[in-house]
Design an enzyme around this catalytic site. Structure first.
Site, PDB file in Angstrom:
ATOM      1  CG  HIS A   1      -7.920   3.310   1.704  1.00 11.01           C
ATOM      2  ND1 HIS A   1      -8.629   4.059   0.775  1.00 11.01           N
ATOM      3  CD2 HIS A   1      -6.634   3.721   1.614  1.00 11.01           C
ATOM      4  CE1 HIS A   1      -7.800   4.898   0.171  1.00 11.01           C
ATOM      5  NE2 HIS A   1      -6.581   4.712   0.663  1.00 11.01           N
TER       6      HIS A   1
ATOM      7  CE  LYS B   1      -8.231   6.707   3.964  1.00 15.21           C
ATOM      8  NZ  LYS B   1      -7.314   7.550   4.747  1.00 15.21           N
TER       9      LYS B   1
END
Length: 249
Positions: free
Chosen positions: A135, A139
C-alpha cells in the site's frame, strides 16, 4: 423515480472520503446530507446511512452514537481495530445496521472465496500459505484489513483459527518455517493503491492468487453500493458477502 436517500460521509477530507464524495455527487438517487471529520459533531438525524472511512477510534464512537439513537445505518471501511473495538462495533450492531469490511472491492471479495476454497483443497502438510500486501506510504496499519480478511479465509478453509496459525514476519535467523502456518508480509511505498497476493507453495509447484487496485474509486463505488443495500436493513453486523448476495442476510 423514488426520492433520493441521504448519506453522510465520515472522514470526508481524507483520500477515501473525497473519493466517496465524488461517486455520490455523480448519482441522482443520493443526496449528501453531511460531511464531517474527527472532532466534528454531525447531525445524524439528517442521514439514512453514513459511509465511514475515518479511524478505528472515530468509527467506534460513530457506531455508539448511531446505535444509541437507533440509526442511521453505517458502512464502515476503517481498519486497524483492536479486539475491544471489534467488540464495541459488534455491540453497536444490536442497535443499528452496520456493513463493515476491510475492502469493498468486488474483485477482492471474489478472491476471498477463491482463497478459502484453495485452502480447503490443498493439504496444509504440503502447502505453505504466505500473504503479501502493498500500500501507499501513508497507510499506518499492517497487515492491511484486506490481508487479514484473506488470512481469515485461508484459515477458514483449513478449519482453524487464524490467531492460532498466524506467523510473525520472517526476519533474521530463527527456526525453520512451521507446517500449517500462515505468513504475512507488508510493503509501504509511494502511492500504491492496494496490491494483495496469496501464495500457496509446495515443494513441486506454486499457486498464486492476486488482486491489484488501480483506482481507489472502485472502493468508493463498492461502499456506496453497500450504503444503498444496508439503509433499510434490520440491526445487525453485515459484510460485503451479504451485500453481494453470497450469503443469505
Amino acid at each position: 423515480m423514488s426520492a433520493p436517500f441521504h448519506v453522510g460521509i465520515s472522514g470526508a477530507r481524507g483520500r477515501m472520503g473525497r473519493a466517496v464524495s465524488q461517486v455520490l455527487d455523480a448519482r441522482d438517487d443520493v443526496m449528501v446530507a453531511a460531511r464531517f471529520d474527527r472532532g466534528e459533531t454531525p447531525d445524524l438525524s439528517l442521514c439514512d446511512v453514513v459511509i465511514d472511512f475515518s479511524t478505528s477510534e472515530a468509527s467506534v464512537e460513530l457506531a455508539r452514537q448511531a446505535a444509541a439513537r437507533g440509526g442511521p445505518a453505517l458502512v464502515i471501511g476503517s481498519t486497524g481495530f483492536t479486539p475491544e473495538q471489534e467488540a464495541a462495533i459488534q455491540a453497536a450492531a444490536e442497535g443499528t445496521a452496520i456493513v463493515r469490511s476491510g475492502n469493498f472491492s468486488l474483485g477482492v471479495n471474489i478472491l476471498i472465496g477463491l482463497v478459502e476454497h484453495a485452502a480447503l483443497r490443498l493439504d496444509a502438510r504440503d502447502w505453505d500459505i504466505e500473504i503479501l500486501e502493498a500500500h501507499h506510504r501513508r497507510k499506518a496499519d499492517a497487515p492491511s484489513g484486506t490481508a487479514l480478511m484473506l488470512g481469515e479465509a485461508a484459515a477458514s478453509g483449513r478449519g482453524v483459527d487464524l490467531d492460532d496459525v498466524r506467523s510473525p514476519p520472517h526476519d533474521g535467523v530463527g527456526e525453520p518455517r512451521q507446517t500449517g502456518r500462515i505468513g504475512f508480509a507488508a510493503l509501504r511505498a509511494g502511492g500504491i493503491v492496494g496490491d494483495h497476493t496469496v501464495m500457496f507453495a509446495s515443494d513441486d509447484e506454486v499457486l498464486t492468487l492476486s488482486h491489484s487496485a488501480i483506482d481507489r474509486s472502485l472502493f468508493a463505488k463498492g461502499a456506496v453500493a453497500a450504503a444503498a443495500w444496508v439503509r433499510n436493513r434490520r440491526p445487525g453486523l453485515y459484510d460485503m458477502q451479504d451485500v453481494l448476495g453470497f450469503r443469505q442476510a
